[in-house]
Design a protein around this motif. Structure first.
Motif, PDB file in Angstrom:
ATOM      1  N   SER A 154       1.072   2.001  11.664  1.00 16.50           N
ATOM      2  CA  SER A 154       1.253   1.016  10.586  1.00 16.50           C
ATOM      3  C   SER A 154       0.027   0.112  10.486  1.00 16.50           C
ATOM      4  O   SER A 154      -0.453  -0.188   9.381  1.00 16.50           O
ATOM      5  CB  SER A 154       2.488   0.158  10.840  1.00 16.50           C
ATOM      6  N   TRP A 157      -2.718   1.970   8.961  1.00  9.76           N
ATOM      7  CA  TRP A 157      -2.404   2.126   7.528  1.00  9.76           C
ATOM      8  C   TRP A 157      -2.811   0.847   6.771  1.00  9.76           C
ATOM      9  O   TRP A 157      -3.462   0.919   5.725  1.00  9.76           O
ATOM     10  CB  TRP A 157      -0.903   2.396   7.352  1.00  9.76           C
ATOM     11  N   ILE A 160      -6.526   0.633   6.450  1.00 15.96           N
ATOM     12  CA  ILE A 160      -7.118   1.556   5.475  1.00 15.96           C
ATOM     13  C   ILE A 160      -6.707   1.215   4.040  1.00 15.96           C
ATOM     14  O   ILE A 160      -7.503   1.318   3.109  1.00 15.96           O
ATOM     15  CB  ILE A 160      -6.729   3.011   5.839  1.00 15.96           C
ATOM     16  N   GLU A 161      -5.479   0.760   3.873  1.00 14.21           N
ATOM     17  CA  GLU A 161      -4.977   0.532   2.509  1.00 14.21           C
ATOM     18  C   GLU A 161      -5.178  -0.893   2.011  1.00 14.21           C
ATOM     19  O   GLU A 161      -5.172  -1.133   0.807  1.00 14.21           O
ATOM     20  CB  GLU A 161      -3.477   0.869   2.456  1.00 14.21           C
ATOM     21  N   ARG A 162      -5.309  -1.843   2.888  1.00 14.31           N
ATOM     22  CA  ARG A 162      -5.280  -3.241   2.452  1.00 14.31           C
ATOM     23  C   ARG A 162      -6.559  -4.034   2.777  1.00 14.31           C
ATOM     24  O   ARG A 162      -6.567  -5.248   2.622  1.00 14.31           O
ATOM     25  CB  ARG A 162      -4.087  -3.970   3.109  1.00 14.31           C
ATOM     26  N   GLY A 166     -11.157  -0.489   4.627  1.00 15.05           N
ATOM     27  CA  GLY A 166     -10.306   0.659   4.317  1.00 15.05           C
ATOM     28  C   GLY A 166     -10.668   1.260   2.971  1.00 15.05           C
ATOM     29  O   GLY A 166     -10.668   2.501   2.812  1.00 15.05           O
ATOM     30  N   ALA A 167     -10.961   0.395   2.020  1.00 10.24           N
ATOM     31  CA  ALA A 167     -11.325   0.896   0.693  1.00 10.24           C
ATOM     32  C   ALA A 167     -12.608   1.722   0.780  1.00 10.24           C
ATOM     33  O   ALA A 167     -12.724   2.785   0.147  1.00 10.24           O
ATOM     34  CB  ALA A 167     -11.513  -0.287  -0.257  1.00 10.24           C
ATOM     35  N   ARG A 170     -11.722   5.090   2.334  1.00 13.61           N
ATOM     36  CA  ARG A 170     -11.069   5.987   1.367  1.00 13.61           C
ATOM     37  C   ARG A 170     -12.072   6.517   0.347  1.00 13.61           C
ATOM     38  O   ARG A 170     -12.072   7.689  -0.009  1.00 13.61           O
ATOM     39  CB  ARG A 170      -9.924   5.253   0.665  1.00 13.61           C
ATOM     40  N   TYR A 239      -1.929  10.828   5.489  1.00  9.38           N
ATOM     41  CA  TYR A 239      -0.625  10.408   6.020  1.00  9.38           C
ATOM     42  C   TYR A 239       0.349  11.572   6.244  1.00  9.38           C
ATOM     43  O   TYR A 239       1.400  11.390   6.822  1.00  9.38           O
ATOM     44  CB  TYR A 239       0.005   9.362   5.094  1.00  9.38           C
TER      45      TYR A 239
END
Lengths: 286, 404
Positions: A154, A157, A160-162, A166-167, A170, A239
């Motif tokens: 988590s 995650w 990477i996502e927030r 992370g941006a 990606r 994921y």
């Protein structure tokens, strides 16, 4: 029978989370570098040995886990700088062979450093014993390892996502050339991604130490399962490995009810089945 | 330049070519006896390979490196713990290196496959392993079995459990899914019936399994008094490790043939405390030959010997003694001598059953100590019992030993 299925389901989810943690790191490296990290198993073993050494010095298991993560991350950085990047312009195969060679070097180094006799560590007293769920008992350490794995996944995650980092990651996975053109140092990004993936492998090794001990060849055992999880989840999916890890753990555990001797073979059968029905994996894209 | 310039050169070349195929055999007669040590240095039993080699080389060294005036050459080959690899190594060593005797394998599955080559190529094999087939349905004149028969092992171990823990009556078994585990499971059923135990469940696991919680969840749910591990090597170490995490202290863990001294070091003290283990060998065995072996081994390798080293040491020592008694290094002579020989080995007075080629020997039961009771780092257990009850003849499937 229902209680037995429930018991194996609980066990399978718990084990599956450890598989997921291992495969998640593999998935990050695969996404960023577009190569399967054959040294991932060796980094997992390195994490177990580092964790063992730290707790043997009298430090806490938590410190052991932190050192397992950091040590493997640094080893990942070294791999990236001295093994992958020098051959990155030579194509796919030299990178694969280099990683394979690096795995052998790490395994031999573990043998030289820690000897041929396997090592064991009992978890801290608070994590010993079992939790009685009424219909089954679950070892406290297994429960801890699965919850801890879920929390780590988590956290990664969220990273990477927030976050901006992370941006970038990606973007580096999906459009490396465009990312480079935007002035982002993709080489640095790849090194950071390699460190993160390798660190997760080391952390999984530290976490597995009380369950499987530390042996120089333990990485090979786990790497096979991690690749199966990666393929089932989908090679392009970051994921997918999480869901696939839990799926593999549950299938393996449930199979023990019907045909215990086939509980390892079944995960390969599931992989073949998934590849036949959905070649890109459960969560991958064509 | 022509290869042969004269008729004499042609004739000499022809003689050399004709002699080439028989050179290895000539080499054997000319003063070199070649013995193979075919063991795993990779795979599930990787820990054992070097230890077997240590025992074999020590026996040879203590014997002066030669027999009947012939130098003895030891070859070491890795069977990888795989039958196909073992067969290849034995065949190659026999064909290319003139090997006529070999120690191996350490795994039953590998040893039985190699036994086929031993009978075909007329090589003397001194095997170890837990399968009854070595001295049963697949017995052969060229194969001898050093390890105890699984019946002897199971009987000695469960007899101790019956006497020491009379209240423990139910057994759940975890069995390695190959010949070794199957043999132990077969004799678990027979001995359990003889001693009044009830079997409440069994799971077979694949060799090399690293995840046991799914089996252990089932086992613990069956609430047995005893968890009987019919598995060995790294598999047994991992199973014990993971069982410890269940905290099921009311279930006794018994391994009739699971862990030897070399592997006990792999377990944390709290994981092994109280384990009841059957042993083919334990360094504390009090015999003159064993005291000499342990003393020399410890001095040379700074470690106590375990089953792997003791097996190779004793087997090579017995072979060298048999050659001297036979006054010959020819395999048929040595076989006939071994079949009639009795000697003071590391386990005590030992002999071979000529009908099956099973070593007639005791089997030992040890109980692991708490860390606070250990006198030194390798003082893992006390020998608490031993037994030598042989397999009942009506259960043996070795019909007749073939002629040499």
């Amino acid at each position: 029978m229902l209680w037995l299925i429930s018991a194996q389901l609980v066990n399978g989810i718990a084990i599956g989370m450890i598989y997921a943690l291992m495969s998640f790191g593999l998935s990050i490296i695969k996404g960023l570098l577009n190569i399967p990290n054959f040294a991932h198993g060796a980094l997992y073993a390195l994490g177990a040995y580092l964790c063992y050494s730290v707790v043997s010095l009298g430090m806490s298991f938590a410190v052991g886990l932190a050192v397992a993560f950091l040590g493997a991350a640094l080893a990942g950085l070294a791999l990236d700088r001295f093994a992958i990047q020098p051959v990155s312009g030579s194509g796919y195969l030299p990178q694969l062979i280099t990683l394979f060679g690096a795995a052998l070097v790490i395994e031999q180094a573990l043998l030289i450093g820690w000897g041929t006799v396997g090592l064991s560590y009992s978890p801290p007293p608070i994590l010993r014993g079992a939790i009685n769920l009424g219909f089954t008992i679950v070892p406290r350490y297994i429960a801890f390892a699965s919850v801890f794995s879920a929390l780590v996944i988590s956290a990664v995650w969220l990273l990477i996502e927030r976050t901006k980092f992370g941006a970038y990651v990606r973007a580096g996975i999906e459009r490396p050339e465009t990312t480079q053109a935007l002035g982002i140092n993709v080489d640095l990004l790849l090194s950071a991604g390699m460190m993160l993936g390798a660190g997760l492998a080391g952390l999984a090794g530290g976490l597995a130490l009380p369950l499987v001990g530390a042996t120089s060849t333990m990485g090979g055992d786990m790497l096979g399962i991690a690749f199966v999880v990666l393929v089932i989840g989908g090679l392009g999916s970051l994921y997918g490995s999480i869901a696939a890890g839990v799926l593999v753990g549950v299938v393996q555990s449930l199979m023990t009810i019907a045909a215990p001797a086939a509980s390892t073979a079944i995960i390969y059968a599931v992989m073949i089945g998934v590849l036949l029905l959905r070649p890109q994996g459960l969560f991958g894209e064509r | 330049m022509p290869i042969a310039q004269t008729r004499r050169d042609v004739l000499l070349s022809a003689v050399a070519l004709a002699a080439a195929p028989i050179l290895p055999a000539w080499g054997q007669r000319a003063g070199v006896v070649t013995m193979g040590v075919i063991t795993p240095t990779t795979g599930t039993f990787a820990y054992a390979g070097d230890l077997v080699a240590r025992g074999a080389s020590l026996a040879l060294e203590m014997h002066g490196g030669s027999v009947l005036g012939n130098a003895v050459r030891l070859l070491t080959r890795d069977d990888e713990g795989k039958p196909a690899s073992g067969v290849r190594r034995v065949q190659e060593a026999a064909t290319s290196d003139g090997m006529r005797y070999f120690i191996g394998a350490y795994s039953s599955a590998v040893g039985l496959a190699e036994s086929e080559v031993a009978q075909r190529e007329k090589l003397l094999q001194f095997a170890a392993g837990g399968s009854e087939d070595f001295t049963g349905s697949r017995c052969g004149r060229y194969t001898f079995q050093w390890s105890a028969h699984p019946y002897t092992a199971m009987r000695a171990t469960l007899e101790y459990v019956r006497k020491t823990f009379p209240q423990k009556k139910t057994i759940y078994t975890l069995t390695a899914d190959y010949v070794f585990g199957h043999a132990l499971l077969k004799y678990t059923k027979i001995v359990a019936a003889e001693l009044g135990f009830e079997l409440v469940g069994n799971d077979n696991h694949p060799s090399g399994e690293r995840q046991y919680t799914q089996y252990l969840t089932k086992a613990v749910a069956a609430r047995p008094d005893i968890l009987l591990l019919n598995t060995a090597g790294a598999d047994a170490v991992t199973a014990v490790r993971q069982f410890a995490s269940f905290g099921a202290e009311n279930i006794a863990v018994v391994g009739p043939w699971s862990l030897e001294v070399d592997q006990l070091a792999e377990l944390a003290p709290e994981m092994r405390t109280g384990l009841v283990l059957g042993q083919n060998y334990y360094p504390d065995i009090d015999t003159p030959a064993n005291r000499e072996f342990v003393g020399t081994y410890t001095k040379k390798f700074s470690a106590l010997p375990g089953y792997s080293s003791a097996y190779a040491y004793d087997a090579v020592r017995a072979l060298l003694m048999a050659m001297e008694k036979a006054n010959s290094t020819e395999v048929p002579d040595v076989i006939k001598t071994l079949e009639q020989m009795s000697w003071d080995g590391v386990l005590g007075r030992m002999s071979i059953d000529p009908k099956t080629h099973q070593l007639i020997r005791p089997y030992f039961v040890v109980r692991c100590k708490q860390a606070s009771d250990m006198r030194h780092a390798a003082d893992f257990a006390d020998i608490v019992a031993n037994g030598d009850k042989p397999q009942p003849p009506e259960l043996n499937e070795c019909k007749q030993m073939p002629a040499l």
